[in-house]
Design a protein around this motif. Structure first.
Motif, PDB file in Angstrom:
ATOM      1  N   ILE B  36       0.592  -1.327  -0.214  1.00  0.00           N
ATOM      2  CA  ILE B  36       0.366   0.071   0.387  1.00  0.00           C
ATOM      3  C   ILE B  36       0.528   1.537  -0.120  1.00  0.00           C
ATOM      4  CG2 ILE B  36      -1.736   1.256   1.340  1.00  0.00           C
ATOM      5  CD1 ILE B  36      -2.428  -1.751   2.305  1.00  0.00           C
ATOM      6  N   ASP B  37       2.199   1.175   0.653  1.00  0.00           N
ATOM      7  CA  ASP B  37       2.689   1.921   1.040  1.00  0.00           C
ATOM      8  C   ASP B  37       3.473   2.424  -0.415  1.00  0.00           C
ATOM      9  OD1 ASP B  37       4.266   4.651   2.407  1.00  0.00           O
ATOM     10  OD2 ASP B  37       5.809   3.120   1.830  1.00  0.00           O
ATOM     11  N   ARG B  38       4.303   1.093  -1.312  1.00  0.00           N
ATOM     12  CA  ARG B  38       4.159   1.600  -2.530  1.00  0.00           C
ATOM     13  C   ARG B  38       3.247   2.521  -3.283  1.00  0.00           C
ATOM     14  NH1 ARG B  38       6.892  -3.608  -0.776  1.00  0.00           N
ATOM     15  NH2 ARG B  38       5.212  -4.016  -2.196  1.00  0.00           N
ATOM     16  N   TRP B  39       1.960   1.734  -3.418  1.00  0.00           N
ATOM     17  CA  TRP B  39       0.954   1.810  -4.147  1.00  0.00           C
ATOM     18  C   TRP B  39       0.372   2.818  -4.225  1.00  0.00           C
ATOM     19  CZ3 TRP B  39       1.701  -0.199  -9.509  1.00  0.00           C
ATOM     20  CH2 TRP B  39       2.359  -1.481  -9.371  1.00  0.00           C
ATOM     21  N   GLY B  40       0.116   3.675  -3.446  1.00  0.00           N
ATOM     22  CA  GLY B  40      -0.829   4.672  -2.519  1.00  0.00           C
ATOM     23  C   GLY B  40      -2.259   4.061  -3.124  1.00  0.00           C
ATOM     24  N   SER B  41      -2.596   2.596  -3.104  1.00  0.00           N
ATOM     25  CA  SER B  41      -3.974   2.540  -3.216  1.00  0.00           C
ATOM     26  C   SER B  41      -4.138   0.969  -2.706  1.00  0.00           C
ATOM     27  CB  SER B  41      -3.938   1.800  -4.816  1.00  0.00           C
ATOM     28  OG  SER B  41      -4.684   0.998  -5.458  1.00  0.00           O
ATOM     29  N   ILE B  42      -4.876   0.526  -2.201  1.00  0.00           N
ATOM     30  CA  ILE B  42      -5.675  -1.096  -1.358  1.00  0.00           C
ATOM     31  C   ILE B  42      -5.422  -1.953  -2.775  1.00  0.00           C
ATOM     32  CG2 ILE B  42      -7.053  -1.859  -0.239  1.00  0.00           C
ATOM     33  CD1 ILE B  42      -7.690   0.121   1.146  1.00  0.00           C
ATOM     34  N   LEU B  71      -3.645   2.401  10.214  1.00  0.00           N
ATOM     35  CA  LEU B  71      -2.632   1.787  10.131  1.00  0.00           C
ATOM     36  C   LEU B  71      -2.883   2.067   8.534  1.00  0.00           C
ATOM     37  CD1 LEU B  71      -2.329   0.439  12.152  1.00  0.00           C
ATOM     38  CD2 LEU B  71      -0.960  -1.285  11.640  1.00  0.00           C
ATOM     39  N   VAL B  72      -4.126   2.541   8.208  1.00  0.00           N
ATOM     40  CA  VAL B  72      -4.267   2.601   6.753  1.00  0.00           C
ATOM     41  C   VAL B  72      -5.275   3.351   6.587  1.00  0.00           C
ATOM     42  CG1 VAL B  72      -4.424   1.943   4.099  1.00  0.00           C
ATOM     43  CG2 VAL B  72      -3.283   0.589   5.817  1.00  0.00           C
ATOM     44  N   GLU B  73      -5.480   5.094   6.185  1.00  0.00           N
ATOM     45  CA  GLU B  73      -6.458   5.781   5.861  1.00  0.00           C
ATOM     46  C   GLU B  73      -6.376   5.589   4.171  1.00  0.00           C
ATOM     47  OE1 GLU B  73      -5.218   9.481   7.175  1.00  0.00           O
ATOM     48  OE2 GLU B  73      -6.268   9.309   9.067  1.00  0.00           O
ATOM     49  N   GLY B  78     -11.176  10.376  -6.971  1.00  0.00           N
ATOM     50  CA  GLY B  78     -11.193  11.407  -7.637  1.00  0.00           C
ATOM     51  C   GLY B  78     -12.149  10.644  -8.808  1.00  0.00           C
ATOM     52  N   LYS B  79     -11.699  11.688  -9.989  1.00  0.00           N
ATOM     53  CA  LYS B  79     -12.084  10.746 -10.466  1.00  0.00           C
ATOM     54  C   LYS B  79     -11.928   8.969 -10.792  1.00  0.00           C
ATOM     55  CE  LYS B  79     -13.226  13.560 -14.391  1.00  0.00           C
ATOM     56  NZ  LYS B  79     -12.942  14.401 -15.897  1.00  0.00           N
ATOM     57  N   LYS B  80     -10.912   9.177 -10.579  1.00  0.00           N
ATOM     58  CA  LYS B  80      -9.605   7.370 -10.568  1.00  0.00           C
ATOM     59  C   LYS B  80     -10.141   6.886  -9.092  1.00  0.00           C
ATOM     60  CE  LYS B  80      -6.391   8.668 -13.626  1.00  0.00           C
ATOM     61  NZ  LYS B  80      -4.945   8.342 -13.530  1.00  0.00           N
ATOM     62  N   GLY B  81     -11.113   7.233  -8.354  1.00  0.00           N
ATOM     63  CA  GLY B  81     -11.697   6.203  -6.976  1.00  0.00           C
ATOM     64  C   GLY B  81      -9.762   7.266  -6.218  1.00  0.00           C
ATOM     65  N   GLY B  82     -10.594   6.856  -5.262  1.00  0.00           N
ATOM     66  CA  GLY B  82      -9.298   7.431  -3.842  1.00  0.00           C
ATOM     67  C   GLY B  82      -8.421   6.811  -4.047  1.00  0.00           C
ATOM     68  N   GLY B  83      -7.392   6.462  -3.515  1.00  0.00           N
ATOM     69  CA  GLY B  83      -6.114   6.269  -3.100  1.00  0.00           C
ATOM     70  C   GLY B  83      -5.974   6.107  -1.224  1.00  0.00           C
ATOM     71  N   ALA B  84      -5.060   5.278  -1.441  1.00  0.00           N
ATOM     72  CA  ALA B  84      -4.867   4.869   0.525  1.00  0.00           C
ATOM     73  C   ALA B  84      -4.006   5.084   0.447  1.00  0.00           C
ATOM     74  CB  ALA B  84      -4.960   3.757   0.513  1.00  0.00           C
ATOM     75  N   HIS B  85      -3.083   5.082   2.068  1.00  0.00           N
ATOM     76  CA  HIS B  85      -1.901   5.751   2.027  1.00  0.00           C
ATOM     77  C   HIS B  85      -1.522   5.615   4.116  1.00  0.00           C
ATOM     78  CE1 HIS B  85      -4.099   9.261   3.400  1.00  0.00           C
ATOM     79  NE2 HIS B  85      -3.109   9.462   4.641  1.00  0.00           N
ATOM     80  N   LEU B  86      -0.478   5.065   4.082  1.00  0.00           N
ATOM     81  CA  LEU B  86      -0.032   4.701   5.786  1.00  0.00           C
ATOM     82  C   LEU B  86      -0.307   5.770   6.007  1.00  0.00           C
ATOM     83  CD1 LEU B  86       2.435   1.162   4.993  1.00  0.00           C
ATOM     84  CD2 LEU B  86       0.220   1.753   5.096  1.00  0.00           C
ATOM     85  N   THR B  87      -0.369   5.862   7.219  1.00  0.00           N
ATOM     86  CA  THR B  87      -0.889   6.194   8.868  1.00  0.00           C
ATOM     87  C   THR B  87       0.830   6.279   9.566  1.00  0.00           C
ATOM     88  OG1 THR B  87      -1.200   5.449  10.494  1.00  0.00           O
ATOM     89  CG2 THR B  87      -2.819   6.801   8.972  1.00  0.00           C
TER      90      THR B  87
END
Lengths: 123, 123
Positions: B36-42, B71-73, B78-87
């Motif tokens: 998730i940290d590498r891709w910014g997306s679940i 641990l993950v938010e 946006g148009k492409k759907g949201g991302g995810a990142h580590l807190t």
């Protein structure tokens, strides 16, 4: 495998010795070795460990074939069927595995405390 | 999970942080955090880890609920759907877990060498 206690916090290394596509030694196999040592019998050890006799026998066979010599030897059967016992190598490897596990747990302790502080208190 | 290489000898601690009846953190969950940290997306992290989106989401949810804060938010979509990142807690725990793993491996090394000498050489 033991039932997990509710609200219990643990951090254990499950160490697997992987040789090729086999697990030569792991937590379940070492539990079984110790049970064979206590009971002197694969079938009694299987019963204690909640395994079928066939499953226990397969685990023993994998261990015996993974190492240079056998870890478990069957004794000649009398009226009640034969027993089984650990060879000196079996005894040595079970003890070495437990020592390795315990050293790993000690090395993990400070980081485990850090992680533990972030866990939500259990209800 | 990676395919096991044939003839490979390894000895790895698979460390599980068990809280009650949940595994709060374990090898698969930490791999997922790092992805998730590498891709910014679940969903991209799930794909890389060979998990379904649903399975990845469930693992994230278990982690988020096991610790005092997430641990993950997820980021707003946006148009492409949201991302995810580590807190910051997610980053800290992933790093602490890896440090703990590496210290355990170091502590295991001498006993692992003893065990290794008894393994049958692979064909």
């Amino acid at each position: 495998m033991a039932t997990r206690e509710k609200n219990k916090l643990t951090c254990r290394p499950r160490i697997r010795v992987v040789a090729g596509d086999q697990i030569a030694l792991g937590p379940g196999k070492v539990d079984l070795l110790e049970a064979i040592d206590r009971w002197g019998s694969i079938s009694k050890a299987a019963r204690e460990s909640g395994l079928s006799y066939r499953r226990a026998w397969t685990l023993v066979d994998t261990m015996n074939k993974s190492f240079k010599s056998a870890l478990v030897e069957s004794s000649a059967g009398g009226k009640k069927g034969g027993g089984a016992h650990l060879t000196p190598l079996g005894e040595k490897l079970a003890a070495t595995y437990r020592a390795m596990e315990s050293k790993a747990e000690t090395a993990m302790k400070p980081d485990w405390k850090t992680i533990q502080r972030s866990l939500k208190p259990s209800e």
